[in-house]
Design a protein around this motif. Structure first.
Motif, PDB file in Angstrom:
ATOM      1  N   PHE A 164      -4.336  39.379 -98.830  1.00 12.12           N
ATOM      2  CA  PHE A 164      -5.265  40.160 -98.008  1.00 12.12           C
ATOM      3  C   PHE A 164      -4.468  41.167 -97.062  1.00 12.12           C
ATOM      4  O   PHE A 164      -3.146  41.131 -97.091  1.00 12.12           O
ATOM      5  CB  PHE A 164      -5.971  39.338 -96.835  1.00 12.12           C
ATOM      6  N   TYR A 165      -5.083  42.249 -96.505  1.00  9.40           N
ATOM      7  CA  TYR A 165      -4.474  43.072 -95.851  1.00  9.40           C
ATOM      8  C   TYR A 165      -5.296  43.590 -94.589  1.00  9.40           C
ATOM      9  O   TYR A 165      -6.364  43.441 -94.654  1.00  9.40           O
ATOM     10  CB  TYR A 165      -3.812  44.110 -96.541  1.00  9.40           C
ATOM     11  N   HIS A 184       1.189  45.429 -93.297  1.00  4.58           N
ATOM     12  CA  HIS A 184       0.130  44.756 -92.856  1.00  4.58           C
ATOM     13  C   HIS A 184      -0.485  44.083 -94.022  1.00  4.58           C
ATOM     14  O   HIS A 184      -1.868  43.801 -93.851  1.00  4.58           O
ATOM     15  CB  HIS A 184      -1.080  45.368 -92.330  1.00  4.58           C
ATOM     16  N   THR A 185       0.225  43.433 -94.988  1.00  5.20           N
ATOM     17  CA  THR A 185      -0.184  42.757 -96.167  1.00  5.20           C
ATOM     18  C   THR A 185       0.419  41.373 -96.025  1.00  5.20           C
ATOM     19  O   THR A 185       1.569  41.221 -95.656  1.00  5.20           O
ATOM     20  CB  THR A 185       0.270  43.515 -97.377  1.00  5.20           C
ATOM     21  N   TYR A 186      -0.209  40.305 -96.401  1.00  4.14           N
ATOM     22  CA  TYR A 186      -0.108  39.055 -96.348  1.00  4.14           C
ATOM     23  C   TYR A 186      -0.243  38.299 -97.772  1.00  4.14           C
ATOM     24  O   TYR A 186      -1.339  38.440 -98.534  1.00  4.14           O
ATOM     25  CB  TYR A 186      -0.836  38.251 -95.267  1.00  4.14           C
ATOM     26  N   PHE A 197      -3.229  46.150-104.030  1.00  2.00           N
ATOM     27  CA  PHE A 197      -3.941  46.921-102.992  1.00  2.00           C
ATOM     28  C   PHE A 197      -3.084  48.342-102.781  1.00  2.00           C
ATOM     29  O   PHE A 197      -3.891  49.483-102.489  1.00  2.00           O
ATOM     30  CB  PHE A 197      -3.559  46.093-101.527  1.00  2.00           C
ATOM     31  N   GLN A 198      -1.769  48.223-102.904  1.00  2.00           N
ATOM     32  CA  GLN A 198      -1.074  49.547-102.844  1.00  2.00           C
ATOM     33  C   GLN A 198      -1.500  50.524-103.908  1.00  2.00           C
ATOM     34  O   GLN A 198      -1.511  51.715-103.782  1.00  2.00           O
ATOM     35  CB  GLN A 198       0.231  49.082-102.725  1.00  2.00           C
ATOM     36  N   VAL A 199      -1.616  49.895-105.260  1.00  2.33           N
ATOM     37  CA  VAL A 199      -1.781  50.648-106.230  1.00  2.33           C
ATOM     38  C   VAL A 199      -3.175  51.420-106.151  1.00  2.33           C
ATOM     39  O   VAL A 199      -3.210  52.639-106.223  1.00  2.33           O
ATOM     40  CB  VAL A 199      -1.657  49.816-107.518  1.00  2.33           C
ATOM     41  N   LYS A 257       7.484  38.194 -98.666  1.00  2.00           N
ATOM     42  CA  LYS A 257       7.460  39.328 -97.610  1.00  2.00           C
ATOM     43  C   LYS A 257       8.886  39.962 -97.583  1.00  2.00           C
ATOM     44  O   LYS A 257       9.803  39.137 -97.744  1.00  2.00           O
ATOM     45  CB  LYS A 257       7.283  38.699 -96.223  1.00  2.00           C
ATOM     46  N   ASN A 258       9.072  40.990 -97.365  1.00  2.00           N
ATOM     47  CA  ASN A 258      10.220  41.918 -97.360  1.00  2.00           C
ATOM     48  C   ASN A 258      11.147  41.600 -98.526  1.00  2.00           C
ATOM     49  O   ASN A 258      12.420  41.492 -98.403  1.00  2.00           O
ATOM     50  CB  ASN A 258      11.039  41.538 -96.126  1.00  2.00           C
TER      51      ASN A 258
END
Length: 280
Positions: free
Chosen positions: A277-278, A153-155, A125-127, A192-193
């Motif tokens: 998902f985001y 906001h990504t899971y 998603f980021q790429v 996450k993180n």
């Protein structure tokens, strides 16, 4: 005007069409299975790797890209690019980002390494967002700001039905003592993180199914989900169930279902899957 090249590693979940459309450079990881060495996406496909893994005597070994491999990819970036932005998977899974940072210090280019804090489609998603913005002529700072927002906001939820690989690979070493004595243990993990954590454990796949029902309710209650990905290792039965549920509750949201990368398959093991998902 900025001209930014987007670079990533091969743990990312992208289609060949996306890689071509957005002109993304991919640095491959290396995998060894029963003394055979492969380069991810170069001389072995994801599907073939899973076949080899499922029949192998020993747990496959994955290696972060060498400095030379990074250099080979960077050397192919035309000189008219003002910047190179490398979006790399979370260090909770691989040390690839350490190699990328070494390269960042060595190259005579404006290169910056970004820790995506994810892998697979969540990294993808980021790429994709970065590559879209790069094609629009956005600067590195503008891209980074957008990625910070997207990342927040990504899971990512992962179901693991066999814990042998993930324990032997050391990715859940702090839980080894409590998990290794349990039979038929199934896990739900989150990323996450930069932390890979167990959010549910129990005997049998019902543990995962019950938790994923809660995830489906979460998805149903969220507004403006932009995209969903399901990545899996080698078994499609439950993946197809999730697909049907998602198509019912969010029919207009893009959904990508593909086999995961060798590095994820190696650590997650047979039967594993992830839903990612985001929102905006």
């Amino acid at each position: 005007m900025s001209k930014v090249k987007i670079l990533t590693d091969s743990s990312v979940q992208l289609t060949p069409e996306e890689i071509e459309k957005y002109n993304i450079s991919v640095v491959p990881l290396t995998i060894s299975i029963d003394e055979k060495t492969y380069v991810d996406g170069v001389n072995i496909t994801r599907e073939k790797f899973v076949e080899e893994m499922d029949s192998s005597k020993d747990l496959p070994k994955t290696s972060q890209p060498s400095i030379g491999t990074f250099m080979d990819v960077i050397d192919k970036v035309p000189d008219d690019y003002t910047d190179i932005l490398a979006l790399i998977m979370t260090p909770s899974i691989s040390g690839t980002i350490n190699a990328a940072r070494q390269v960042e210090d060595m190259v005579d280019r404006n290169m910056e390494v970004i820790d995506t804090e994810f892998t697979d489609r969540a990294q993808g998603f980021q790429v994709i967002r970065a590559a879209q913005m790069a094609q629009e002529g956005k600067s590195v700072e503008e891209i980074k700001q957008a990625l910070d927002e997207l990342r927040a906001h990504t899971y990512l939820y992962m179901g693991v039905t066999s814990i042998e690989n993930i324990l032997r690979g050391g990715r859940l070493s702090r839980f080894a003592g409590t998990l290794s004595t349990l039979l038929n243990i199934n896990l739900v993990l989150t990323v996450k993180n930069n932390s890979l954590d167990i959010v549910k454990r129990g005997r049998g796949r019902k543990t995962i199914e019950k938790y994923m029902n809660n995830v489906m309710e979460e998805i149903k209650g969220l507004k403006n989900i932009k995209a969903v990905g399901i990545s899996y290792v080698d078994k499609m039965d439950y993946v197809n169930e999730l697909k049907a549920k998602l198509e019912e509750i969010i029919p207009d949201v893009p959904l990508l279902i593909r086999v995961t990368s060798p590095v994820i398959a190696t650590h997650a093991g047979s039967g594993a899957f992830a839903i990612e998902f985001y929102t905006e």
